[in-house]
Design a protein around this motif. Structure first.
Motif, PDB file in Angstrom:
ATOM      1  N   THR A 123       1.735  -0.116 -13.971  1.00  0.00           N
ATOM      2  CA  THR A 123       3.076  -0.609 -14.281  1.00  0.00           C
ATOM      3  C   THR A 123       4.014  -0.300 -13.120  1.00  0.00           C
ATOM      4  N   HIS A 124       4.801  -1.294 -12.731  1.00  0.00           N
ATOM      5  CA  HIS A 124       5.818  -1.085 -11.692  1.00  0.00           C
ATOM      6  C   HIS A 124       7.150  -0.854 -12.407  1.00  0.00           C
ATOM      7  N   GLU A 125       7.479   0.396 -12.573  1.00  0.00           N
ATOM      8  CA  GLU A 125       8.678   0.752 -13.350  1.00  0.00           C
ATOM      9  C   GLU A 125       9.926   0.708 -12.475  1.00  0.00           C
ATOM     10  N   ASN A 126      10.952   0.055 -12.988  1.00  0.00           N
ATOM     11  CA  ASN A 126      12.233   0.119 -12.304  1.00  0.00           C
ATOM     12  C   ASN A 126      13.227   0.903 -13.156  1.00  0.00           C
ATOM     13  N   TRP A 127      14.451   0.994 -12.680  1.00  0.00           N
ATOM     14  CA  TRP A 127      15.411   1.872 -13.354  1.00  0.00           C
ATOM     15  C   TRP A 127      15.884   1.303 -14.683  1.00  0.00           C
ATOM     16  N   GLU A 128      15.528   0.046 -14.978  1.00  0.00           N
ATOM     17  CA  GLU A 128      15.943  -0.568 -16.233  1.00  0.00           C
ATOM     18  C   GLU A 128      14.818  -0.647 -17.261  1.00  0.00           C
ATOM     19  N   ASN A 129      13.593  -0.960 -16.830  1.00  0.00           N
ATOM     20  CA  ASN A 129      12.511  -1.187 -17.786  1.00  0.00           C
ATOM     21  C   ASN A 129      11.151  -1.023 -17.108  1.00  0.00           C
ATOM     22  N   ALA A 130      10.101  -1.224 -17.903  1.00  0.00           N
ATOM     23  CA  ALA A 130       8.723  -1.152 -17.406  1.00  0.00           C
ATOM     24  C   ALA A 130       8.003  -2.457 -17.719  1.00  0.00           C
ATOM     25  N   GLU A 131       8.682  -3.582 -17.485  1.00  0.00           N
ATOM     26  CA  GLU A 131       8.173  -4.885 -17.886  1.00  0.00           C
ATOM     27  C   GLU A 131       7.433  -5.605 -16.760  1.00  0.00           C
ATOM     28  N   TRP A 132       7.257  -4.948 -15.626  1.00  0.00           N
ATOM     29  CA  TRP A 132       6.555  -5.549 -14.498  1.00  0.00           C
ATOM     30  C   TRP A 132       5.313  -4.722 -14.172  1.00  0.00           C
ATOM     31  N   ALA A 133       4.300  -5.372 -13.571  1.00  0.00           N
ATOM     32  CA  ALA A 133       3.089  -4.669 -13.143  1.00  0.00           C
ATOM     33  C   ALA A 133       2.798  -5.012 -11.685  1.00  0.00           C
ATOM     34  N   ALA A 134       2.170  -4.085 -10.982  1.00  0.00           N
ATOM     35  CA  ALA A 134       1.865  -4.270  -9.567  1.00  0.00           C
ATOM     36  C   ALA A 134       0.669  -5.205  -9.397  1.00  0.00           C
ATOM     37  N   TYR A 135       0.726  -6.005  -8.351  1.00  0.00           N
ATOM     38  CA  TYR A 135      -0.415  -6.843  -7.975  1.00  0.00           C
ATOM     39  C   TYR A 135      -0.627  -6.737  -6.470  1.00  0.00           C
ATOM     40  N   ILE A 136      -1.824  -7.125  -6.023  1.00  0.00           N
ATOM     41  CA  ILE A 136      -2.129  -7.214  -4.608  1.00  0.00           C
ATOM     42  C   ILE A 136      -2.332  -8.681  -4.267  1.00  0.00           C
ATOM     43  N   ALA A 137      -1.651  -9.145  -3.228  1.00  0.00           N
ATOM     44  CA  ALA A 137      -1.795 -10.531  -2.777  1.00  0.00           C
ATOM     45  C   ALA A 137      -2.951 -10.596  -1.782  1.00  0.00           C
ATOM     46  N   PHE A 138      -4.095 -11.120  -2.222  1.00  0.00           N
ATOM     47  CA  PHE A 138      -5.211 -11.339  -1.302  1.00  0.00           C
ATOM     48  C   PHE A 138      -5.087 -12.704  -0.620  1.00  0.00           C
ATOM     49  N   GLY A 139      -4.158 -13.511  -1.106  1.00  0.00           N
ATOM     50  CA  GLY A 139      -3.767 -14.737  -0.423  1.00  0.00           C
ATOM     51  C   GLY A 139      -2.375 -14.557   0.145  1.00  0.00           C
ATOM     52  N   ARG A 140      -1.764 -15.628   0.583  1.00  0.00           N
ATOM     53  CA  ARG A 140      -0.427 -15.562   1.178  1.00  0.00           C
ATOM     54  C   ARG A 140       0.582 -14.996   0.172  1.00  0.00           C
ATOM     55  N   ALA A 141       1.494 -14.183   0.663  1.00  0.00           N
ATOM     56  CA  ALA A 141       2.553 -13.609  -0.180  1.00  0.00           C
ATOM     57  C   ALA A 141       3.789 -14.484  -0.046  1.00  0.00           C
ATOM     58  N   MET A 142       3.861 -15.504  -0.879  1.00  0.00           N
ATOM     59  CA  MET A 142       4.862 -16.550  -0.709  1.00  0.00           C
ATOM     60  C   MET A 142       6.274 -16.091  -1.081  1.00  0.00           C
ATOM     61  N   GLY A 143       7.250 -16.702  -0.401  1.00  0.00           N
ATOM     62  CA  GLY A 143       8.653 -16.507  -0.709  1.00  0.00           C
ATOM     63  C   GLY A 143       9.427 -17.757  -0.332  1.00  0.00           C
ATOM     64  N   TYR A 144      10.600 -17.910  -0.933  1.00  0.00           N
ATOM     65  CA  TYR A 144      11.443 -19.075  -0.643  1.00  0.00           C
ATOM     66  C   TYR A 144      12.591 -18.602   0.219  1.00  0.00           C
ATOM     67  N   GLU A 145      12.443 -18.799   1.519  1.00  0.00           N
ATOM     68  CA  GLU A 145      13.391 -18.278   2.503  1.00  0.00           C
ATOM     69  C   GLU A 145      13.892 -19.417   3.379  1.00  0.00           C
ATOM     70  N   ASP A 146      15.194 -19.462   3.588  1.00  0.00           N
ATOM     71  CA  ASP A 146      15.807 -20.522   4.403  1.00  0.00           C
ATOM     72  C   ASP A 146      15.403 -21.904   3.901  1.00  0.00           C
ATOM     73  N   THR A 197      15.721 -14.584  -7.201  1.00  0.00           N
ATOM     74  CA  THR A 197      16.989 -14.913  -6.551  1.00  0.00           C
ATOM     75  C   THR A 197      17.638 -13.704  -5.896  1.00  0.00           C
ATOM     76  N   ASP A 198      17.319 -12.494  -6.376  1.00  0.00           N
ATOM     77  CA  ASP A 198      17.968 -11.301  -5.811  1.00  0.00           C
ATOM     78  C   ASP A 198      17.140 -10.661  -4.703  1.00  0.00           C
ATOM     79  N   ALA A 199      15.997 -11.259  -4.342  1.00  0.00           N
ATOM     80  CA  ALA A 199      15.182 -10.724  -3.248  1.00  0.00           C
ATOM     81  C   ALA A 199      15.604 -11.385  -1.941  1.00  0.00           C
ATOM     82  N   PRO A 200      15.836 -10.613  -0.879  1.00  0.00           N
ATOM     83  CA  PRO A 200      16.325 -11.196   0.373  1.00  0.00           C
ATOM     84  C   PRO A 200      15.438 -12.305   0.913  1.00  0.00           C
ATOM     85  N   GLN A 201      14.135 -12.221   0.673  1.00  0.00           N
ATOM     86  CA  GLN A 201      13.223 -13.243   1.173  1.00  0.00           C
ATOM     87  C   GLN A 201      12.651 -14.095   0.043  1.00  0.00           C
ATOM     88  N   GLY A 202      13.331 -14.075  -1.096  1.00  0.00           N
ATOM     89  CA  GLY A 202      12.983 -14.968  -2.185  1.00  0.00           C
ATOM     90  C   GLY A 202      11.549 -14.852  -2.652  1.00  0.00           C
TER      91      GLY A 202
END
Length: 405
Positions: free
Chosen positions: A192-215, A259-264
């Protein structure tokens, strides 16, 4: 605890992803225009696809990413932690076990050679691992983030080797990514990837491209081999406040991004699974010297010193020590070493027994128990989950027994 989105500058209540009782650690300096999460530590691993990214570990938010060396027009700086010794650390020693399993002799972990063949949400991924029976084993699980990260091969990537960032001894399902490119999946961990609000996310490993929506474009923002996190469940929607939808460059495909990630960072709920079993330092290590290997105790009790050798954890009449020798599961009462049956009419023509991988057996016979047993054959290779031995039928009446070598 991931402080992403944390609005205060007071870090006293935050917990970093490193033992700060042992190691010095500091969050980003907000008085010097840094974010709290600006605590990236550099490694020696450059991203093989263009080598314009350096993989680093962020001990503030718990992620591993390829960071652009020239970040927004300036040279990217990293914190540094130095080490010495054990140059073989992290070097895998893979060995196939049949067609379905790969063992890493460097870690003692046994891996699923293939994958789930489809994307699953995190709860479905847990259920998939729980229900997996492979190579005669039924104790598969989701790997921890550290275990899964240990499979990454930083010399490989979709853009340079047309493969996932993993040793080719493994197979993996191909996918089409947000930019309508041929790609490889992201894989769930059980962490589990716990943040300061909740534990609703889990960690993954990208064995393919780690995509983002940037520019206003979909691109590989952090590199194959990075570690990020996704929501455990739910449906990503245009109407959510956390995610936005964007089409791919040619209008096909597309997907959601944060939307709140600098590199989307792209957001997916349905990731793939590659299961693991075993644990600890190696198949033969025995920290507490009780006859139960660390691998065995870790796998069934999550601690290399937790099980009692003479105890019977599942109440099936067989001690944990004997189950360890036989390779059976000490937490399932229907898993134990036993004869499975005979065939024949006037004389026994074959004898069968429950068998396990990585075991060999000796068959013995006695026509008169007072004279003891003689060996019919030793070194009988396993054909898990059941071995069947054909007899020559010369004995009119005999006693048989099977031993685990």
């Amino acid at each position: 605890m991931d402080p992403s989105g944390y609005e205060s500058t007071d870090t006293s209540g935050l917990i970093p992803f490193i033992d700060n009782d042992v190691f010095d650690f500091a969050y980003g300096d907000t008085d010097n225009d840094e974010r709290i999460i600006d605590a990236q530590y550099g490694s020696t691993a450059l991203y093989v696809d263009g080598e314009d990214k350096l993989f680093g570990v962020n001990f503030a938010d718990g992620r591993i990413k390829g960071y652009e060396l020239e970040f927004y027009g300036s040279d990217k700086t990293f914190s540094a932690m130095f080490c010495r010794g054990n140059e073989m650390y992290g070097v895998n020693d893979f060995e196939p076990v049949g067609a379905e399993i790969v063992i890493d002799n460097a870690t003692g972990l046994m891996w699923q050679q293939s994958d789930s063949l489809e994307g699953l949400n995190w709860e479905e991924a847990l259920a998939y691992a729980e229900g997996l029976e492979l190579g005669g084993y039924r104790d598969w699980r989701l790997p921890t983030a550290k275990e899964l990260q240990g499979l990454v091969d930083y010399t490989r990537s979709p853009g340079t080797t047309a493969s996932a960032a993993i040793d080719p001894i493994f197979s993996g399902t191909g996918i089409t990514n947000e930019n309508n490119e041929a790609d490889f999946p992201w894989y769930w961990s059980g962490t589990t990837h716990e943040n300061w609000e909740n534990a609703e996310w889990a960690a993954y490993i990208a064995f393919g491209r780690a995509m983002g929506y940037e520019d206003s474009a979909w691109t590989d923002v952090h590199g194959a081999g990075c570690q990020r996190s996704d929501p455990k469940s739910g449906v990503l929607s245009e109407n959510t406040t956390d995610f936005t939808y964007a089409a791919s460059l040619d209008g096909l495909g597309g997907g959601y991004y944060q939307t709140d990630a600098p590199q989307g960072d792209a957001a997916r709920v349905y990731n793939f699974v590659r299961c693991v079993r075993g644990g600890a330092d190696g198949p033969d290590a025995d920290t507490d010297g009780d006859g139960l290997t660390d691998w065995y105790e870790y796998n069934y009790a999550s601690d290399a010193t937790a099980m009692g050798a003479k105890a019977d954890s599942d109440g099936d009449g067989v001690s944990n020590e004997d189950e360890c020798t036989a390779g059976t599961i000490p937490t399932e009462e229907d898993s134990y070493f036993h004869l499975a049956g005979f065939s024949g009419s006037n004389s026994v023509e074959s004898i069968s027994w429950v068998s396990e991988l990585d075991r060999t057996y000796t068959l013995e016979m006695s026509t008169n128990l007072t004279n003891g047993f003689t060996t019919v054959e030793s070194g009988i290779a396993t054909t898990a989950p059941t071995n069947t031995y054909l007899l020559d039928g010369t004995a009119d009446a005999a006693f048989y027994r099977v031993l685990v070598e």
